[in-house]
Design an enzyme around this catalytic site. Structure first.
Site, PDB file in Angstrom:
ATOM      1  N   ASN A 182       0.886  -1.171   0.000  1.00  0.00           N
ATOM      2  CA  ASN A 182       0.000   0.000   0.000  1.00  0.00           C
ATOM      3  C   ASN A 182       0.919   1.215   0.000  1.00  0.00           C
ATOM      4  OD1 ASN A 182      -1.754   2.066   0.507  1.00  0.00           O
ATOM      5  ND2 ASN A 182      -2.362   1.389   2.557  1.00  0.00           N
ATOM      6  N   LYS A 236       0.137   4.249  -0.210  1.00  0.00           N
ATOM      7  CA  LYS A 236      -0.467   5.431   0.434  1.00  0.00           C
ATOM      8  C   LYS A 236      -0.224   6.661  -0.452  1.00  0.00           C
ATOM      9  CE  LYS A 236      -0.028   3.084   4.794  1.00  0.00           C
ATOM     10  NZ  LYS A 236       0.093   3.129   6.235  1.00  0.00           N
ATOM     11  N   HIS A 280      -9.367   1.429   4.951  1.00  0.00           N
ATOM     12  CA  HIS A 280      -8.096   1.555   5.665  1.00  0.00           C
ATOM     13  C   HIS A 280      -8.280   2.480   6.873  1.00  0.00           C
ATOM     14  CE1 HIS A 280      -3.939   2.520   6.573  1.00  0.00           C
ATOM     15  NE2 HIS A 280      -3.632   1.417   5.942  1.00  0.00           N
ATOM     16  N   GLU A 292      -6.563   4.801   7.956  1.00  0.00           N
ATOM     17  CA  GLU A 292      -6.302   6.222   7.682  1.00  0.00           C
ATOM     18  C   GLU A 292      -7.520   6.883   7.036  1.00  0.00           C
ATOM     19  OE1 GLU A 292      -2.694   5.452   5.567  1.00  0.00           O
ATOM     20  OE2 GLU A 292      -1.769   4.824   7.457  1.00  0.00           O
ATOM     21  N   GLU A 338      -5.347  -4.904  10.470  1.00  0.00           N
ATOM     22  CA  GLU A 338      -4.323  -3.890  10.688  1.00  0.00           C
ATOM     23  C   GLU A 338      -4.571  -3.187  12.020  1.00  0.00           C
ATOM     24  OE1 GLU A 338      -2.354  -2.711   6.743  1.00  0.00           O
ATOM     25  OE2 GLU A 338      -3.960  -1.292   7.116  1.00  0.00           O
ATOM     26  N   GLY A 345       2.715   2.147  10.810  1.00  0.00           N
ATOM     27  CA  GLY A 345       3.680   3.228  10.665  1.00  0.00           C
ATOM     28  C   GLY A 345       4.402   3.582  11.955  1.00  0.00           C
ATOM     29  N   SER A 382       3.556  -2.279  10.260  1.00  0.00           N
ATOM     30  CA  SER A 382       5.007  -2.384  10.447  1.00  0.00           C
ATOM     31  C   SER A 382       5.560  -3.760  10.100  1.00  0.00           C
ATOM     32  CB  SER A 382       5.401  -1.993  11.874  1.00  0.00           C
ATOM     33  OG  SER A 382       5.026  -0.656  12.143  1.00  0.00           O
TER      34      SER A 382
HETATM   35  P1  13P Z   1       3.169   0.250   7.632  1.00  0.00           P
HETATM   36  O1  13P Z   1       3.647  -1.065   7.042  1.00  0.00           O
HETATM   37  O2  13P Z   1       3.916   1.425   7.136  1.00  0.00           O
HETATM   38  O3  13P Z   1       3.060   0.166   9.125  1.00  0.00           O
HETATM   39  O4  13P Z   1       1.668   0.449   7.086  1.00  0.00           O
HETATM   40  C1  13P Z   1       0.791  -0.585   7.174  1.00  0.00           C
HETATM   41  C2  13P Z   1      -0.433  -0.225   6.426  1.00  0.00           C
HETATM   42  O5  13P Z   1      -1.156   0.671   6.808  1.00  0.00           O
HETATM   43  C3  13P Z   1      -0.717  -0.956   5.190  1.00  0.00           C
HETATM   44  O6  13P Z   1      -1.991  -0.660   4.724  1.00  0.00           O
END
Ligand code: 13P
Length: 248
Positions: A10, A12, A95, A97, A165, A171, A211
């Site tokens: 992803n 982002k 997601h 976010e 997640e 992150g 992560s």
């Molecule tokens: P990270 O791997 O950067 O923690 O992000 C995970 C994520 O949100 C994948 O959709």
């Protein structure tokens, strides 16, 4: 149970046409013998060029969101048909976010998921608890709600992918331990069995995300209920290939 592992990136709101193309070109030879399905979900505006860059490889290009209406007055949104125009196969939905910053709710997750399935796109539906929800022992309650509402009215559960997640692991560099991720994903599978049927729940691909990286992917992927990963930061570099080749 033979579920084919599925590793997806992803991106982002990262990468440009040039840096995305370069990464895909560099990844192609590194992932060509992978024993899993591979996808990179990229910003909508990069989709056409990334589809071209990935041609002739095993990398599928996915989207990071889709609107639930077929078309209409939704300024700034992208429809399922627009994604299909470019051969997109996967789309991330719900997601954390988007839930946190863009008013995504379980109800809109449900609408988007139904729209994606109708268009023959494979939704990657994200669920997961925040740190305070975990600390208050509300993880199962939150997942129950996200799954009950988010997946309402779905006829064939096996046509979608679930990504667990935990918000506190995204992150932050704080991965869930192998045991925490396994335990929660096993719970999700059990819940799906209750909501749909145990047999279909056994067939659903459930990814872990948060992560996940080249160093911890082996341990996570060794867990019996973890079928893959949704990778953020580590999908922006060649580490993604190491994760895709977790079994080598
Ligand atoms: P990270 O791997 O950067 O923690 O992000 C995970 C994520 O949100 C994948 O959709």
């Amino acid at each position: 149970m033979s579920r084919k592992p599925f590793i997806a990136g992803n991106w982002k709101m990262n990468m440009t046409v040039a840096s995305g193309k370069k990464l895909i070109e560099d990844l192609k030879p590194l992932v060509k013998d992978a024993n899993c399905d591979v996808a990179l979900c990229v910003p909508a505006i990069l989709i056409p060029e990334m589809v071209k860059a990935a041609q002739g490889s095993s990398i599928h290009i996915g989207a990071e969101n889709v609107h639930f209406a077929d078309k209409g007055a939704y300024t700034g949104e992208i429809s399922a048909d627009m994604l299909k125009d470019y051969g997109v196969k996967y789309v991330i939905i719900g997601h954390s976010e988007r839930r946190q910053y863009f008013a995504e709710t379980d109800e809109t997750v449900n609408k988007r998921t139904l729209t994606a399935l109708n268009a023959d796109l494979t939704p990657i539906v994200c669920v997961g608890e925040t740190l305070s929800e975990r600390e208050n022992n509300e993880t199962e309650k939150v997942l129950d709600r996200q799954l009950e509402v988010g997946l309402k009215g779905i006829e064939d559960l096996t046509k979608l992918v679930i990504a667990y997640e935990p918000v506190w692991a995204i992150g932050t560099g704080k991965t869930a331990t192998d045991e925490q991720a396994q335990e929660t994903i096993a719970y999700i599978r059990k819940k799906l069995g209750q909501l749909f049927c145990p047999n279909c729940a056994e067939k659903v691909i459930i990814q872990y995300g948060g992560s996940m990286n080249a160093a911890n992917c082996k341990g996570l992927m060794a867990q019996p209920d973890i079928d893959g990963g949704l990778i953020g930061g580590a999908s922006l570099k060649l580490d993604f290939a190491t994760i895709v080749n977790f079994d080598k």
